[in-house]
Design a protein around this motif. Sequence first.
Motif, PDB file in Angstrom:
ATOM      1  N   LEU A 164       0.875  -1.289   0.050  1.00 55.82           N
ATOM      2  CA  LEU A 164       0.440   0.065   0.015  1.00 55.82           C
ATOM      3  C   LEU A 164       0.448   0.768  -0.441  1.00 55.82           C
ATOM      4  CD1 LEU A 164      -2.812  -1.174   2.565  1.00 55.82           C
ATOM      5  CD2 LEU A 164      -2.966  -0.155   0.325  1.00 55.82           C
ATOM      6  N   LEU A 165       2.041   0.589   1.192  1.00 50.85           N
ATOM      7  CA  LEU A 165       3.245   2.435   0.534  1.00 50.85           C
ATOM      8  C   LEU A 165       3.739   2.898  -0.891  1.00 50.85           C
ATOM      9  CD1 LEU A 165       4.531   1.903   4.394  1.00 50.85           C
ATOM     10  CD2 LEU A 165       2.730   3.517   3.599  1.00 50.85           C
ATOM     11  N   TRP A 166       3.853   1.361  -1.144  1.00 48.02           N
ATOM     12  CA  TRP A 166       4.852   1.410  -1.834  1.00 48.02           C
ATOM     13  C   TRP A 166       4.136   2.049  -3.328  1.00 48.02           C
ATOM     14  CZ3 TRP A 166       5.297  -3.228  -5.743  1.00 48.02           C
ATOM     15  CH2 TRP A 166       6.670  -3.215  -6.505  1.00 48.02           C
ATOM     16  N   ARG A 167       3.442   0.705  -3.802  1.00 49.47           N
ATOM     17  CA  ARG A 167       1.673   1.102  -5.056  1.00 49.47           C
ATOM     18  C   ARG A 167       0.392   1.849  -4.691  1.00 49.47           C
ATOM     19  NH1 ARG A 167       5.656   1.548  -7.328  1.00 49.47           N
ATOM     20  NH2 ARG A 167       6.438   0.162  -8.919  1.00 49.47           N
ATOM     21  N   PRO A 168       0.053   2.859  -3.549  1.00 47.94           N
ATOM     22  CA  PRO A 168      -1.421   2.661  -3.582  1.00 47.94           C
ATOM     23  C   PRO A 168      -2.641   2.926  -4.712  1.00 47.94           C
ATOM     24  CG  PRO A 168       0.467   4.499  -3.512  1.00 47.94           C
ATOM     25  CD  PRO A 168       1.510   3.828  -4.218  1.00 47.94           C
ATOM     26  N   ASP A 169      -2.422   3.122  -6.258  1.00 50.28           N
ATOM     27  CA  ASP A 169      -2.749   2.984  -6.723  1.00 50.28           C
ATOM     28  C   ASP A 169      -2.875   1.026  -7.012  1.00 50.28           C
ATOM     29  OD1 ASP A 169      -3.535   5.083  -6.832  1.00 50.28           O
ATOM     30  OD2 ASP A 169      -1.896   6.183  -8.191  1.00 50.28           O
ATOM     31  N   SER A 170      -2.293   0.437  -7.560  1.00 47.92           N
ATOM     32  CA  SER A 170      -1.911  -0.318  -8.249  1.00 47.92           C
ATOM     33  C   SER A 170      -1.784  -2.040  -6.868  1.00 47.92           C
ATOM     34  CB  SER A 170      -0.661  -0.268  -9.365  1.00 47.92           C
ATOM     35  OG  SER A 170       0.396  -0.295  -9.239  1.00 47.92           O
ATOM     36  N   TRP A 171      -1.912  -1.649  -5.535  1.00 50.68           N
ATOM     37  CA  TRP A 171      -1.486  -2.225  -5.037  1.00 50.68           C
ATOM     38  C   TRP A 171      -1.927  -3.669  -5.191  1.00 50.68           C
ATOM     39  CZ3 TRP A 171      -5.025  -4.677  -1.866  1.00 50.68           C
ATOM     40  CH2 TRP A 171      -6.468  -4.262  -1.553  1.00 50.68           C
ATOM     41  N   TRP A 172      -3.521  -3.995  -5.360  1.00 51.58           N
ATOM     42  CA  TRP A 172      -4.056  -5.032  -5.538  1.00 51.58           C
ATOM     43  C   TRP A 172      -3.476  -6.003  -6.553  1.00 51.58           C
ATOM     44  CZ3 TRP A 172      -6.572  -5.907 -10.059  1.00 51.58           C
ATOM     45  CH2 TRP A 172      -6.340  -4.946 -11.429  1.00 51.58           C
ATOM     46  N   LEU A 173      -2.815  -5.348  -8.275  1.00 52.06           N
ATOM     47  CA  LEU A 173      -2.803  -5.359  -9.449  1.00 52.06           C
ATOM     48  C   LEU A 173      -1.211  -6.965  -8.089  1.00 52.06           C
ATOM     49  CD1 LEU A 173      -2.952  -6.842 -11.888  1.00 52.06           C
ATOM     50  CD2 LEU A 173      -1.869  -4.225 -12.691  1.00 52.06           C
ATOM     51  N   GLY A 178       1.980 -11.485  -7.286  1.00 49.48           N
ATOM     52  CA  GLY A 178       2.664 -11.575  -5.507  1.00 49.48           C
ATOM     53  C   GLY A 178       2.615 -13.202  -5.622  1.00 49.48           C
ATOM     54  N   LEU A 179       1.383 -12.863  -4.875  1.00 55.67           N
ATOM     55  CA  LEU A 179       0.556 -14.154  -4.354  1.00 55.67           C
ATOM     56  C   LEU A 179       0.255 -15.624  -5.601  1.00 55.67           C
ATOM     57  CD1 LEU A 179      -0.696 -15.421  -2.030  1.00 55.67           C
ATOM     58  CD2 LEU A 179      -2.645 -14.605  -3.157  1.00 55.67           C
ATOM     59  N   THR A 180       0.156 -15.131  -6.471  1.00 50.47           N
ATOM     60  CA  THR A 180       0.092 -16.640  -7.644  1.00 50.47           C
ATOM     61  C   THR A 180       1.245 -17.185  -7.623  1.00 50.47           C
ATOM     62  OG1 THR A 180      -1.628 -15.011  -8.762  1.00 50.47           O
ATOM     63  CG2 THR A 180      -1.002 -17.059 -10.288  1.00 50.47           C
ATOM     64  N   LEU A 181       2.468 -16.127  -8.082  1.00 47.58           N
ATOM     65  CA  LEU A 181       4.226 -16.184  -8.449  1.00 47.58           C
ATOM     66  C   LEU A 181       4.483 -16.940  -7.313  1.00 47.58           C
ATOM     67  CD1 LEU A 181       5.677 -13.468  -9.974  1.00 47.58           C
ATOM     68  CD2 LEU A 181       4.787 -15.739 -10.843  1.00 47.58           C
ATOM     69  N   PHE A 182       3.708 -16.955  -5.745  1.00 48.37           N
ATOM     70  CA  PHE A 182       4.212 -17.532  -4.186  1.00 48.37           C
ATOM     71  C   PHE A 182       3.867 -18.663  -4.909  1.00 48.37           C
ATOM     72  CE2 PHE A 182       4.221 -17.260  -0.008  1.00 48.37           C
ATOM     73  CZ  PHE A 182       5.185 -17.605   0.705  1.00 48.37           C
ATOM     74  N   SER A 183       2.383 -18.982  -5.118  1.00 44.87           N
ATOM     75  CA  SER A 183       1.828 -20.007  -4.792  1.00 44.87           C
ATOM     76  C   SER A 183       2.655 -20.995  -5.673  1.00 44.87           C
ATOM     77  CB  SER A 183       0.186 -20.212  -5.467  1.00 44.87           C
ATOM     78  OG  SER A 183      -0.289 -18.761  -4.249  1.00 44.87           O
ATOM     79  N   ALA A 184       2.600 -20.133  -6.558  1.00 41.58           N
ATOM     80  CA  ALA A 184       3.286 -21.275  -7.818  1.00 41.58           C
ATOM     81  C   ALA A 184       4.917 -21.986  -7.475  1.00 41.58           C
ATOM     82  CB  ALA A 184       3.589 -20.379  -9.562  1.00 41.58           C
ATOM     83  N   ALA A 185       5.688 -21.132  -6.981  1.00 35.93           N
ATOM     84  CA  ALA A 185       6.836 -21.550  -5.767  1.00 35.93           C
ATOM     85  C   ALA A 185       6.677 -22.419  -5.141  1.00 35.93           C
ATOM     86  CB  ALA A 185       7.266 -20.310  -5.800  1.00 35.93           C
ATOM     87  N   ALA A 296     -10.160 -12.755  -8.601  1.00 35.98           N
ATOM     88  CA  ALA A 296     -12.145 -11.253  -8.270  1.00 35.98           C
ATOM     89  C   ALA A 296     -11.333 -11.009  -7.419  1.00 35.98           C
ATOM     90  CB  ALA A 296     -12.883 -12.133  -8.746  1.00 35.98           C
ATOM     91  N   GLY A 297     -10.554 -11.440  -6.220  1.00 33.24           N
ATOM     92  CA  GLY A 297     -11.057 -10.813  -4.617  1.00 33.24           C
ATOM     93  C   GLY A 297     -10.170  -9.856  -4.393  1.00 33.24           C
ATOM     94  N   PHE A 298      -8.824  -9.755  -5.056  1.00 36.58           N
ATOM     95  CA  PHE A 298      -7.725  -8.700  -4.780  1.00 36.58           C
ATOM     96  C   PHE A 298      -8.178  -7.425  -5.505  1.00 36.58           C
ATOM     97  CE2 PHE A 298      -5.009 -11.359  -3.445  1.00 36.58           C
ATOM     98  CZ  PHE A 298      -3.953 -10.449  -2.703  1.00 36.58           C
ATOM     99  N   LEU A 299      -9.637  -7.300  -6.929  1.00 39.01           N
ATOM    100  CA  LEU A 299     -10.330  -6.589  -7.542  1.00 39.01           C
ATOM    101  C   LEU A 299     -11.692  -5.675  -6.376  1.00 39.01           C
ATOM    102  CD1 LEU A 299     -10.956  -7.531 -10.942  1.00 39.01           C
ATOM    103  CD2 LEU A 299      -9.967  -5.722 -10.344  1.00 39.01           C
ATOM    104  N   LEU A 300     -11.782  -7.271  -5.735  1.00 39.56           N
ATOM    105  CA  LEU A 300     -13.323  -6.853  -5.135  1.00 39.56           C
ATOM    106  C   LEU A 300     -12.017  -5.910  -3.490  1.00 39.56           C
ATOM    107  CD1 LEU A 300     -15.951  -7.158  -3.672  1.00 39.56           C
ATOM    108  CD2 LEU A 300     -15.611  -8.802  -2.989  1.00 39.56           C
ATOM    109  N   ALA A 301     -11.236  -6.013  -3.030  1.00 34.99           N
ATOM    110  CA  ALA A 301     -10.836  -5.877  -2.511  1.00 34.99           C
ATOM    111  C   ALA A 301      -9.874  -4.059  -2.627  1.00 34.99           C
ATOM    112  CB  ALA A 301      -9.771  -6.321  -2.002  1.00 34.99           C
ATOM    113  N   GLN A 302      -9.848  -3.630  -3.917  1.00 33.89           N
ATOM    114  CA  GLN A 302      -9.747  -2.452  -4.155  1.00 33.89           C
ATOM    115  C   GLN A 302     -10.462  -1.459  -3.943  1.00 33.89           C
ATOM    116  OE1 GLN A 302      -6.748  -0.529  -5.232  1.00 33.89           O
ATOM    117  NE2 GLN A 302      -7.801   0.384  -7.016  1.00 33.89           N
TER     118      GLN A 302
END
Length: 411
Positions: A164-173, A178-185, A296-302
């Motif tokens: 949120l501090l680093w990317r206040p507008d595009s944090w959700w993306l 990050g979460l998807t790559l982390f899950s794949a890893a 969808a969850g991240f979009l809704l959260a945004q």
Amino acid sequence: MIPLLMACLGVLVADLLLDVVNQVHQQRHAAEVPAILADLLTPERVRRGQAYHRARTLLARSETLLCAALWLVFLFGGGLGRYDALLLAHWPALPMQGMVFACGLLALRLLVAAPFAWYRQFRLEERYGFNTMSRQLWLADAIKATLLALFFAGLAGAAFPALLLWRPDSWWLWGWTGLTLFSAALIWLAPWLIEPLFHRFRPLTQPDLLRSIQQLADTAGLAGARILSVDASRRSRHSNAYFAGLGRQRRIVLYDNLLNHFQPDEILAVLAHEMGHWRHHHLRYRFLWHALVTLAGFLLAQRLWLWGGLPGLVGLNTASPAAQGLLLLLLMHLAGFFLAPLGNGLARRQEWQADVFARHLTGRPDRLADALVKLARDNLIALHPHPWYVWFNYSHPPLVERLEALRDRNG
Ligand SMILES: [Zn+2]
């Protein structure tokens, strides 16, 4: 404050009602042996299965109710505001505060869960003859799982305010990527980093069985498939098999209990079903499904974040990003309740596909049927689930339906 409280209570009651409907239905049919199992199961065995299922449900629901009550008091009784302010006073840097916030709450949640887990293993599972675990092993598992959970919670708790501090507008993306790559890893790394902490995996050693499996894998077009055995018998007498991993990490894992107590033909039938998951790329689809749902969850959260009314949902004027993140998670959890039938419906479809694949591969649907009956008998599966409950909660089709399908196409 009232709308969120009502939504929480609504989902809690709906979930409990489903359980009650299911239990009443099972109770009503407790003495019935389904016609297709008439020669294979005694009424006593069916009744024992129902009793086991009822005991497990009762324990799980007691835990749900206690946790729900604690959460509601914490959220709507002023606990969240005080906890948040206390941590902010000690850790004003937001990522640090987020990390402590998440770890503190998770530690409390795990503390509440521990007696239930203990009771489940050493009373309930013991009573039905499933437990093989020593108290030391249980404790070692619990400590390792807790440390792992705290690590992941701390990471997520720090990442959210940092994003949120680093990317206040595009944090959700960024968060979703990050979460998807982390899950794949994690799917790639878990067999080396996480699974060996709990289990030992070994290649199969029985030469005859291995040869038959190799032939089956060749016919299925899965030459070089990795088939492993896991030492599940150190923990319980339940038997199972599963398919895991993506790409070159793909492997089929058989519980040693299954290898020790099942006939080679039945083991091959179970393997053929798991190979069906492999050939149909089911894990890839499941991963995609989760990626879509979390997007969808991240979009809704945004949207909710921009709306700015999250603290007001629990009667607060302001709240730290971590506290608002918790409220977002709660809202996602509530929304997830309504998505469960869809996810489970997709999972059941995959099970049907894998059954059909196994039938064609082995040409012996009766062997898979035998193995399913044996699995159901050994694991004390409930045989009379209510159709609504199945629709909502079952990731596998009920046993009787699977057997009827196998017999049907057999004839
Ligand atoms: Zn399956």
